[in-house]
Design a protein around this motif. Structure first.
Motif, PDB file in Angstrom:
ATOM      1  N   ASP A 115       0.806  -1.223   0.000  1.00  0.00           N
ATOM      2  CA  ASP A 115       0.000   0.000   0.000  1.00  0.00           C
ATOM      3  C   ASP A 115       0.843   1.279   0.000  1.00  0.00           C
ATOM      4  O   ASP A 115       0.303   2.369   0.108  1.00  0.00           O
ATOM      5  N   TRP A 116       2.165   1.170  -0.133  1.00  0.00           N
ATOM      6  CA  TRP A 116       2.977   2.392  -0.214  1.00  0.00           C
ATOM      7  C   TRP A 116       2.900   2.959  -1.633  1.00  0.00           C
ATOM      8  O   TRP A 116       2.786   2.189  -2.593  1.00  0.00           O
ATOM      9  N   PRO A 117       2.982   4.281  -1.794  1.00  0.00           N
ATOM     10  CA  PRO A 117       2.735   4.897  -3.108  1.00  0.00           C
ATOM     11  C   PRO A 117       3.941   4.885  -4.042  1.00  0.00           C
ATOM     12  O   PRO A 117       3.775   5.066  -5.248  1.00  0.00           O
ATOM     13  N   VAL A 118       5.142   4.704  -3.507  1.00  0.00           N
ATOM     14  CA  VAL A 118       6.350   4.713  -4.332  1.00  0.00           C
ATOM     15  C   VAL A 118       7.423   3.929  -3.581  1.00  0.00           C
ATOM     16  O   VAL A 118       7.444   3.942  -2.344  1.00  0.00           O
ATOM     17  N   TYR A 119       8.255   3.220  -4.333  1.00  0.00           N
ATOM     18  CA  TYR A 119       9.282   2.380  -3.723  1.00  0.00           C
ATOM     19  C   TYR A 119      10.666   2.863  -4.128  1.00  0.00           C
ATOM     20  O   TYR A 119      10.896   3.191  -5.297  1.00  0.00           O
ATOM     21  N   LYS A 120      11.570   2.909  -3.137  1.00  0.00           N
ATOM     22  CA  LYS A 120      12.972   3.213  -3.423  1.00  0.00           C
ATOM     23  C   LYS A 120      13.735   1.896  -3.387  1.00  0.00           C
ATOM     24  O   LYS A 120      13.734   1.194  -2.360  1.00  0.00           O
ATOM     25  N   ILE A 121      14.366   1.563  -4.492  1.00  0.00           N
ATOM     26  CA  ILE A 121      15.025   0.273  -4.640  1.00  0.00           C
ATOM     27  C   ILE A 121      16.529   0.470  -4.542  1.00  0.00           C
ATOM     28  O   ILE A 121      17.118   1.250  -5.314  1.00  0.00           O
ATOM     29  N   LYS A 122      17.138  -0.240  -3.603  1.00  0.00           N
ATOM     30  CA  LYS A 122      18.594  -0.159  -3.451  1.00  0.00           C
ATOM     31  C   LYS A 122      19.260  -1.020  -4.517  1.00  0.00           C
ATOM     32  O   LYS A 122      18.927  -2.209  -4.651  1.00  0.00           O
ATOM     33  N   LEU A 123      20.177  -0.429  -5.269  1.00  0.00           N
ATOM     34  CA  LEU A 123      20.893  -1.128  -6.324  1.00  0.00           C
ATOM     35  C   LEU A 123      22.404  -1.004  -6.070  1.00  0.00           C
ATOM     36  O   LEU A 123      22.828  -0.603  -5.004  1.00  0.00           O
ATOM     37  N   GLY A 124      23.181  -1.346  -7.128  1.00  0.00           N
ATOM     38  CA  GLY A 124      24.634  -1.373  -6.951  1.00  0.00           C
ATOM     39  C   GLY A 124      25.121  -2.811  -6.896  1.00  0.00           C
ATOM     40  O   GLY A 124      26.132  -3.112  -6.272  1.00  0.00           O
ATOM     41  N   THR A 125      24.370  -3.720  -7.546  1.00  0.00           N
ATOM     42  CA  THR A 125      24.725  -5.134  -7.620  1.00  0.00           C
ATOM     43  C   THR A 125      25.083  -5.453  -9.072  1.00  0.00           C
ATOM     44  O   THR A 125      25.030  -4.588  -9.936  1.00  0.00           O
ATOM     45  N   ASP A 126      25.416  -6.721  -9.335  1.00  0.00           N
ATOM     46  CA  ASP A 126      25.628  -7.090 -10.738  1.00  0.00           C
ATOM     47  C   ASP A 126      24.336  -7.599 -11.380  1.00  0.00           C
ATOM     48  O   ASP A 126      24.368  -8.133 -12.485  1.00  0.00           O
ATOM     49  N   ARG A 127      23.195  -7.430 -10.698  1.00  0.00           N
ATOM     50  CA  ARG A 127      21.903  -7.881 -11.242  1.00  0.00           C
ATOM     51  C   ARG A 127      20.885  -6.735 -11.226  1.00  0.00           C
ATOM     52  O   ARG A 127      19.679  -6.972 -11.075  1.00  0.00           O
ATOM     53  N   ASP A 128      21.339  -5.492 -11.367  1.00  0.00           N
ATOM     54  CA  ASP A 128      20.441  -4.359 -11.111  1.00  0.00           C
ATOM     55  C   ASP A 128      19.204  -4.331 -12.009  1.00  0.00           C
ATOM     56  O   ASP A 128      18.086  -4.131 -11.532  1.00  0.00           O
ATOM     57  N   LEU A 129      19.394  -4.516 -13.317  1.00  0.00           N
ATOM     58  CA  LEU A 129      18.222  -4.461 -14.206  1.00  0.00           C
ATOM     59  C   LEU A 129      17.285  -5.635 -13.951  1.00  0.00           C
ATOM     60  O   LEU A 129      16.063  -5.477 -13.976  1.00  0.00           O
ATOM     61  N   GLY A 175      27.519   2.923  -6.233  1.00  0.00           N
ATOM     62  CA  GLY A 175      27.922   1.611  -6.737  1.00  0.00           C
ATOM     63  C   GLY A 175      28.202   1.514  -8.225  1.00  0.00           C
ATOM     64  O   GLY A 175      28.588   0.440  -8.689  1.00  0.00           O
ATOM     65  N   TRP A 176      28.027   2.572  -9.010  1.00  0.00           N
ATOM     66  CA  TRP A 176      28.167   2.467 -10.460  1.00  0.00           C
ATOM     67  C   TRP A 176      29.347   3.294 -10.976  1.00  0.00           C
ATOM     68  O   TRP A 176      29.802   4.253 -10.342  1.00  0.00           O
ATOM     69  N   THR A 177      29.786   2.925 -12.196  1.00  0.00           N
ATOM     70  CA  THR A 177      30.718   3.764 -12.941  1.00  0.00           C
ATOM     71  C   THR A 177      29.885   4.734 -13.782  1.00  0.00           C
ATOM     72  O   THR A 177      28.688   4.507 -13.989  1.00  0.00           O
TER      73      THR A 177
END
Ligand code: MG
Length: 343
Positions: free
Chosen positions: A149-163, A184-186
């Protein structure tokens, strides 16, 4: 006459929380209590290895301020804030905890919530996102399914599986996403990921590169999505440097030294045409309730810190499904669940 008490609490998390730098399942935090004439003001600073804030360093530095506050009055807001800045300015986490407690006690003595004393409309401002920490794509989707029920999600990335992570989460909700790479990115990765992320309904990218990466100006020019500074925007002096490198900044009270500095940073960001977000740490309702006072001034807010806890230590502003509910209390609205701390 103001009495100061500083106390360590361990906050248990609902789920172990992972970002690109590591995992936490209990968050240590330090609470400051200021007391004058039967009224109590509260502030908080969590520990943080990235920023070098430990229970010991925070406790020692905050306790050292007590003698200087003892002779003061909470009604002298500017004088107290100046004293805290002069003594603690170099340690923004300790400064934050004391600044929040000063503001809370001042508001309680004035008899109004801070946002009202500042002339802000409590109904204005954005809804909060909910943060999904790094895990396997399947487990991140399961975490998202727990909080539909939350209106927007912040997703933590910086892995080798981000997409792969964002594609998997997108199968489970149509709501907007924002992503946070935590350095985590170049530059090349950030630019290349930005297009596919935009197509997946991501609205902006937080801190794609290391804080001082010179590639940020090129990412700013070539990214398909707006980019927001977090680790690159700690204190007031950083705001000007973000112009031309970021579209917006993510202010955190512990990074900048509290509410007074945050309000000056918001004003300067507006002058520079930068969008403004405020974020939180995994922290109790003491810190979250202070942050909530600023929300009418913001474009975006990440204030799910207390919602990530298995057990809170205070009553205050409640954040549920992205909405905030201000309590009928003055100051930041905080009261500790166990009552005032004994000196
Ligand atoms: Mg961040």
């Amino acid at each position: 006459m103001i009495d100061l008490v500083v106390r360590h609490f361990a906050l248990p998390l609902r789920h172990p929380f992972t970002i690109s730098r590591g995992t936490v399942d209990v968050q240590d935090t330090v609470i400051v209590q200021l007391h004058q004439d039967g009224l109590f003001g509260y502030g908080e600073a969590t520990t943080n290895p990235y920023y070098g804030a430990t229970v010991e360093s925070l406790t020692r530095r905050i306790a050292a301020v007590a003698p200087r506050l003892h002779a003061a009055s909470a009604d002298d807001l500017d004088g107290l804030l100046d004293t805290a800045a002069a003594l603690l300015g170099a340690d923004t986490f300790a400064h934050c905890a004391v600044d929040l407690a000063i503001h809370d006690l001042w508001g309680k003595r004035r008899g109004g919530p801070l946002h009202r004393l500042w002339g802000l409309d409590p109904a204005a401002g954005p809804l909060s996102n909910y943060t999904i920490g790094i895990d396997t794509p399947e487990r991140m989707a399961a975490k998202l399914a727990e909080v539909p029920d939350w209106p927007v999600y912040k997703i933590k990335l910086g892995t080798d599986r981000d997409l792969e992570i964002v594609r998997e989460l997108r199968r489970h909700t149509a709501k907007p996403f924002r992503v946070d790479a935590n350095c985590g990115w170049t530059p090349r990765q950030a630019i290349e990921l930005s297009g596919p992320l935009a197509e997946l309904g991501v609205e902006f990218i937080e801190q794609p590169l290391a804080a001082d990466d010179p590639g940020m100006a090129e990412v700013y020019r070539r990214s398909a999505l707006p980019v927001f500074a977090d680790e690159s925007c700690g204190v007031e002096a950083d705001v000007d440097r973000c112009a031309g490198r970021f579209h917006g900044i993510n202010i955190k009270l512990v990074k900048c030294g509290g509410l007074a500095a945050a309000r000056r940073m918001i004003a300067r960001a507006r002058e520079l045409g930068l969008a403004v977000m405020c974020g939180c740490m995994t922290e109790s309702s003491v810190g979250i309730s202070a942050l909530a006072q600023l929300v009418p001034l913001l474009d975006h807010v990440d204030m799910d810190g207390a919602a990530l806890l298995a057990a809170d230590i205070a009553h205050g502003v409640v954040v549920e499904a992205g909405r905030r509910r201000y309590p009928d209390h003055a100051g930041t609205g905080v009261e500790l669940l166990g009552g005032p701390l004994a000196a």
